[in-house]
Write a protein that holds these residues in place. Structure first.
Motif, PDB file in Angstrom:
ATOM      1  N   LEU A  64      89.325  26.003  55.075  1.00 61.04           N
ATOM      2  CA  LEU A  64      89.676  26.029  56.708  1.00 61.04           C
ATOM      3  C   LEU A  64      88.192  25.614  57.279  1.00 61.04           C
ATOM      4  CD1 LEU A  64      90.861  26.630  59.432  1.00 61.04           C
ATOM      5  CD2 LEU A  64      90.489  28.918  59.002  1.00 61.04           C
ATOM      6  N   LEU A  65      88.066  24.725  58.038  1.00 57.89           N
ATOM      7  CA  LEU A  65      86.677  24.376  59.054  1.00 57.89           C
ATOM      8  C   LEU A  65      87.197  24.941  60.353  1.00 57.89           C
ATOM      9  CD1 LEU A  65      86.777  22.351  56.522  1.00 57.89           C
ATOM     10  CD2 LEU A  65      85.335  20.911  58.013  1.00 57.89           C
ATOM     11  N   LEU A  66      86.442  25.672  60.757  1.00 60.20           N
ATOM     12  CA  LEU A  66      86.730  26.589  62.007  1.00 60.20           C
ATOM     13  C   LEU A  66      85.484  26.265  63.106  1.00 60.20           C
ATOM     14  CD1 LEU A  66      88.398  28.905  63.485  1.00 60.20           C
ATOM     15  CD2 LEU A  66      86.939  30.291  62.072  1.00 60.20           C
ATOM     16  N   GLY A  67      86.147  25.965  64.506  1.00 59.26           N
ATOM     17  CA  GLY A  67      85.077  26.018  65.435  1.00 59.26           C
ATOM     18  C   GLY A  67      85.826  26.104  66.923  1.00 59.26           C
ATOM     19  N   HIS A  68      85.050  25.965  67.958  1.00 58.14           N
ATOM     20  CA  HIS A  68      85.520  26.105  69.272  1.00 58.14           C
ATOM     21  C   HIS A  68      84.926  25.169  70.140  1.00 58.14           C
ATOM     22  CE1 HIS A  68      82.059  28.063  71.090  1.00 58.14           C
ATOM     23  NE2 HIS A  68      81.673  28.463  69.954  1.00 58.14           N
ATOM     24  N   ASP A 109      95.344  34.408  60.892  1.00 55.68           N
ATOM     25  CA  ASP A 109      96.500  34.357  59.982  1.00 55.68           C
ATOM     26  C   ASP A 109      95.913  32.958  59.212  1.00 55.68           C
ATOM     27  OD1 ASP A 109      97.949  35.996  60.788  1.00 55.68           O
ATOM     28  OD2 ASP A 109      99.256  34.927  62.425  1.00 55.68           O
ATOM     29  N   GLU A 110      95.088  32.216  59.809  1.00 51.95           N
ATOM     30  CA  GLU A 110      94.684  30.786  59.005  1.00 51.95           C
ATOM     31  C   GLU A 110      93.626  31.153  57.947  1.00 51.95           C
ATOM     32  OE1 GLU A 110      95.473  27.299  59.444  1.00 51.95           O
ATOM     33  OE2 GLU A 110      97.297  28.219  60.381  1.00 51.95           O
ATOM     34  N   ALA A 111      92.794  32.012  58.262  1.00 44.47           N
ATOM     35  CA  ALA A 111      92.212  32.552  57.289  1.00 44.47           C
ATOM     36  C   ALA A 111      92.630  33.102  55.847  1.00 44.47           C
ATOM     37  CB  ALA A 111      91.127  33.497  57.770  1.00 44.47           C
ATOM     38  N   ARG A 112      93.983  33.911  56.217  1.00 41.90           N
ATOM     39  CA  ARG A 112      94.595  34.660  55.216  1.00 41.90           C
ATOM     40  C   ARG A 112      95.111  33.649  54.002  1.00 41.90           C
ATOM     41  NH1 ARG A 112      96.253  38.102  59.504  1.00 41.90           N
ATOM     42  NH2 ARG A 112      95.056  40.328  59.131  1.00 41.90           N
ATOM     43  N   ARG A 113      95.564  32.485  54.810  1.00 47.91           N
ATOM     44  CA  ARG A 113      96.346  31.436  53.839  1.00 47.91           C
ATOM     45  C   ARG A 113      95.272  30.470  53.016  1.00 47.91           C
ATOM     46  NH1 ARG A 113      97.304  26.555  55.670  1.00 47.91           N
ATOM     47  NH2 ARG A 113      99.363  26.506  54.417  1.00 47.91           N
ATOM     48  N   THR A 114      94.091  30.636  53.074  1.00 53.79           N
ATOM     49  CA  THR A 114      93.165  29.696  52.795  1.00 53.79           C
ATOM     50  C   THR A 114      92.016  30.165  51.765  1.00 53.79           C
ATOM     51  OG1 THR A 114      91.769  27.901  53.384  1.00 53.79           O
ATOM     52  CG2 THR A 114      91.468  29.891  54.535  1.00 53.79           C
ATOM     53  N   GLY A 115      91.600  29.612  51.011  1.00 53.38           N
ATOM     54  CA  GLY A 115      90.699  30.255  50.040  1.00 53.38           C
ATOM     55  C   GLY A 115      89.112  30.240  50.356  1.00 53.38           C
ATOM     56  N   ALA A 116      88.788  29.617  51.344  1.00 51.00           N
ATOM     57  CA  ALA A 116      87.294  29.704  51.968  1.00 51.00           C
ATOM     58  C   ALA A 116      87.427  29.059  53.320  1.00 51.00           C
ATOM     59  CB  ALA A 116      86.317  28.783  51.103  1.00 51.00           C
ATOM     60  N   VAL A 117      86.265  29.634  54.193  1.00 54.48           N
ATOM     61  CA  VAL A 117      86.343  29.208  55.508  1.00 54.48           C
ATOM     62  C   VAL A 117      84.713  28.776  55.686  1.00 54.48           C
ATOM     63  CG1 VAL A 117      86.279  30.038  58.042  1.00 54.48           C
ATOM     64  CG2 VAL A 117      88.005  30.937  56.343  1.00 54.48           C
ATOM     65  N   ASP A 146      83.687  33.816  65.394  1.00 56.85           N
ATOM     66  CA  ASP A 146      85.069  33.752  64.768  1.00 56.85           C
ATOM     67  C   ASP A 146      84.995  33.874  63.044  1.00 56.85           C
ATOM     68  OD1 ASP A 146      86.472  33.752  67.254  1.00 56.85           O
ATOM     69  OD2 ASP A 146      86.977  31.505  66.950  1.00 56.85           O
ATOM     70  N   GLY A 147      83.637  33.591  62.659  1.00 56.33           N
ATOM     71  CA  GLY A 147      83.484  33.979  61.163  1.00 56.33           C
ATOM     72  C   GLY A 147      83.715  35.313  60.943  1.00 56.33           C
ATOM     73  N   ASN A 148      83.372  36.251  61.810  1.00 52.47           N
ATOM     74  CA  ASN A 148      83.510  37.903  61.642  1.00 52.47           C
ATOM     75  C   ASN A 148      85.011  38.085  61.351  1.00 52.47           C
ATOM     76  OD1 ASN A 148      81.039  37.356  63.349  1.00 52.47           O
ATOM     77  ND2 ASN A 148      80.911  39.693  62.951  1.00 52.47           N
ATOM     78  N   LEU A 149      85.925  37.338  62.130  1.00 49.36           N
ATOM     79  CA  LEU A 149      87.493  37.642  61.925  1.00 49.36           C
ATOM     80  C   LEU A 149      87.851  37.087  60.587  1.00 49.36           C
ATOM     81  CD1 LEU A 149      88.386  36.458  65.534  1.00 49.36           C
ATOM     82  CD2 LEU A 149      87.898  38.738  64.564  1.00 49.36           C
ATOM     83  N   PRO A 193      86.356  34.611  51.836  1.00 44.33           N
ATOM     84  CA  PRO A 193      84.844  33.917  52.105  1.00 44.33           C
ATOM     85  C   PRO A 193      84.628  33.161  53.067  1.00 44.33           C
ATOM     86  CG  PRO A 193      85.940  33.838  49.614  1.00 44.33           C
ATOM     87  CD  PRO A 193      87.042  34.180  50.500  1.00 44.33           C
ATOM     88  N   THR A 194      83.322  33.233  53.705  1.00 42.76           N
ATOM     89  CA  THR A 194      83.129  32.588  54.845  1.00 42.76           C
ATOM     90  C   THR A 194      81.443  32.273  54.880  1.00 42.76           C
ATOM     91  OG1 THR A 194      84.886  33.708  56.124  1.00 42.76           O
ATOM     92  CG2 THR A 194      83.241  32.780  57.587  1.00 42.76           C
ATOM     93  N   LEU A 195      81.265  30.970  55.284  1.00 42.02           N
ATOM     94  CA  LEU A 195      79.834  30.900  55.424  1.00 42.02           C
ATOM     95  C   LEU A 195      79.921  30.144  56.919  1.00 42.02           C
ATOM     96  CD1 LEU A 195      77.304  30.573  54.183  1.00 42.02           C
ATOM     97  CD2 LEU A 195      78.002  28.104  53.370  1.00 42.02           C
ATOM     98  N   ASP A 196      78.736  30.502  57.518  1.00 38.57           N
ATOM     99  CA  ASP A 196      78.805  30.289  59.078  1.00 38.57           C
ATOM    100  C   ASP A 196      77.350  29.520  59.290  1.00 38.57           C
ATOM    101  OD1 ASP A 196      78.967  30.325  61.904  1.00 38.57           O
ATOM    102  OD2 ASP A 196      79.711  32.496  61.948  1.00 38.57           O
ATOM    103  N   GLY A 197      77.435  28.879  60.509  1.00 42.60           N
ATOM    104  CA  GLY A 197      76.160  28.096  60.817  1.00 42.60           C
ATOM    105  C   GLY A 197      76.174  26.805  60.254  1.00 42.60           C
ATOM    106  N   LEU A 198      77.056  26.116  60.209  1.00 38.28           N
ATOM    107  CA  LEU A 198      77.043  24.510  59.211  1.00 38.28           C
ATOM    108  C   LEU A 198      77.029  23.744  60.239  1.00 38.28           C
ATOM    109  CD1 LEU A 198      79.580  25.668  56.539  1.00 38.28           C
ATOM    110  CD2 LEU A 198      77.221  24.785  56.077  1.00 38.28           C
ATOM    111  N   GLY A 199      76.960  24.106  61.459  1.00 37.52           N
ATOM    112  CA  GLY A 199      77.063  23.054  62.583  1.00 37.52           C
ATOM    113  C   GLY A 199      75.525  22.446  62.925  1.00 37.52           C
ATOM    114  N   ALA A 200      75.517  22.068  64.188  1.00 40.27           N
ATOM    115  CA  ALA A 200      74.152  21.366  64.689  1.00 40.27           C
ATOM    116  C   ALA A 200      72.833  22.264  64.667  1.00 40.27           C
ATOM    117  CB  ALA A 200      74.217  20.856  66.122  1.00 40.27           C
TER     118      ALA A 200
END
Length: 381
Positions: A76-80, A151-159, A320-323, A330-337
């Motif tokens: 899952l690729l996540l942002g706002h 919910d999206e995080a629960r159904r995926t293997g990595a964020v 939202d990575g905290n969520l 498994p979540t990795l943050d800060g991949l943007g600009a």
């Protein structure tokens, strides 16, 4: 340098044009019409670069955009796309590219990251297993999108979170946060004629400020910060009410629980005063255990791409990575600009890093789709 980096560098003018369009579409979180306008621009961008239109998820008039490619359950690729900048900010901070920097309201946090996300997906051969979720209320604490994100995080293997990166380091840990509002009730009286008949809410508030501050534990990374305070009505009246807001940041769930129990156990010091607390834990911590496997994968790909050594950093701010980490994904943050000045007048993005970081995201997604492990197992929050 890798072919994917070279290709994305060649496509930099298009990437910059897309960022410019998004930055010029102002989208303060509280302005639902502006957020919806921005969502339409994001939807068009994603559709053009992936060939697939998003699903609009609407809650209380506030849109979120979701793409699922095939099963959509590998990454899952996540942002706002909402920002803290009010409509009209472009007049003082126009979108500009000069001196190797890109500027404009919301460019760093996190409109450039949204554009990088889609450009990364556009260079991959297949997207089966990818999901994308972009929300319009992250900056105000995700009041309508929190359940959707979880919910999206629960159904995926990595964020992979496309939030911005101060100085280029990935965010391998984030503190959890809690927020409280204390209301003190006292009793009014004339401050000159009969102050002894009153119960001074300001004095009680002072006691509580000290008690709350004492709950901090610097060694554990726990901060408890009294922030906004108000009390009283006139200079010559013993105040009968007072209010205080409190910000709490913690590195572990155990500390979040400890502080919450302690806050709710506070008692008034003055006879006749009473305390009422509202609020509580908001976002769980994103611990290093949630990001460790993904960070090692990213660090390896960064070196393979010829980009040098990738760093990780723990930060106090939440996303939202905290969520997603809080539900065990498994979540990795800060991949943007890469840049700086989030929420400030000097907000900016380093232009040269845009294709490099976009290439890293593309390589990470491709690796996860091919079966690279995000973590040894589900994460224990």
């Amino acid at each position: 340098m890798s072919e994917i980096v070279t290709a994305l560098e060649a496509g930099l003018p298009g990437l910059l044009a897309d960022i410019g369009e998004l930055v010029r579409t102002e989208s303060p979180s509280e302005d639902l019409a502006s957020v919806a306008d921005c969502a339409r621009v994001v939807a068009g961008l994603g559709t053009r670069l992936t060939g697939t239109a998003p699903e609009w998820v609407d809650s209380s008039g506030r849109p979120a955009l979701r793409w699922r490619f095939g099963s959509g359950d590998r990454v899952l690729l996540l942002g706002h796309f909402d920002t803290v900048w009010p409509v009209g900010s472009l007049a003082r901070h126009p979108f500009e590219v000069a001196g190797g920097r890109l500027t404009g309201p919301g460019c760093f946090d996190m409109k450039a990251g949204v554009v990088q996300l889609f450009h990364a997906l556009s260079v991959l051969d297949g997207l089966d297993g990818v999901s994308v979720l972009l929300t319009g209320d992250e900056e105000i604490g995700a009041p309508t999108s929190r359940a959707l994100v979880e919910d999206e995080a629960r159904r995926t293997g990595a964020v992979l979170v496309l939030e911005a990166s101060e100085g280029g380091a990935l965010k391998t840990a984030r503190k959890g946060m809690s927020g409280y509002e204390l209301t003190v009730a006292g009793r009014a009286a004339h401050a000159g004629l009969e102050p002894g008949k009153g119960v001074n809410a300001t004095t009680e508030l002072a006691h509580q400020v000290l008690a709350l501050s004492a709950l901090a534990d610097p060694a554990a990374g726990t901060t408890v910060t009294p922030t906004v305070a108000a009390s009283g009505t006139t200079r010559n009246t013993v105040p009968d009410t007072a209010r205080l807001m409190v910000d709490v940041r913690v590195a572990t769930a155990a500390e979040q629980d400890r502080v919450d129990r302690a806050v709710r156990g506070l008692a008034p010091v003055l006879d006749g005063a009473s305390l009422t607390f509202s609020g509580g834990p908001d976002r769980p911590p994103l611990p290093t255990s949630a990001s460790a496997g993904l960070f090692e994968l990213a660090r390896g790909h960064y070196a393979e791409l010829g980009l040098g050594t990738l760093r990780g950093v723990a930060v106090g701010g939440a996303s939202d990575g905290n969520l997603t980490a809080g539900v065990g994904t498994p979540t990795l943050d800060g991949l943007g600009a890469v840049g700086g000045g989030a929420h400030a007048d000097d907000e900016h993005v380093v232009v040269a890093e845009l294709p490099r970081r976009t290439a890293l995201v593309a390589r990470l997604v491709d690796s996860l789709l091919r079966g690279a492990p995000a973590a040894p197992g589900r994460v224990t929050p």
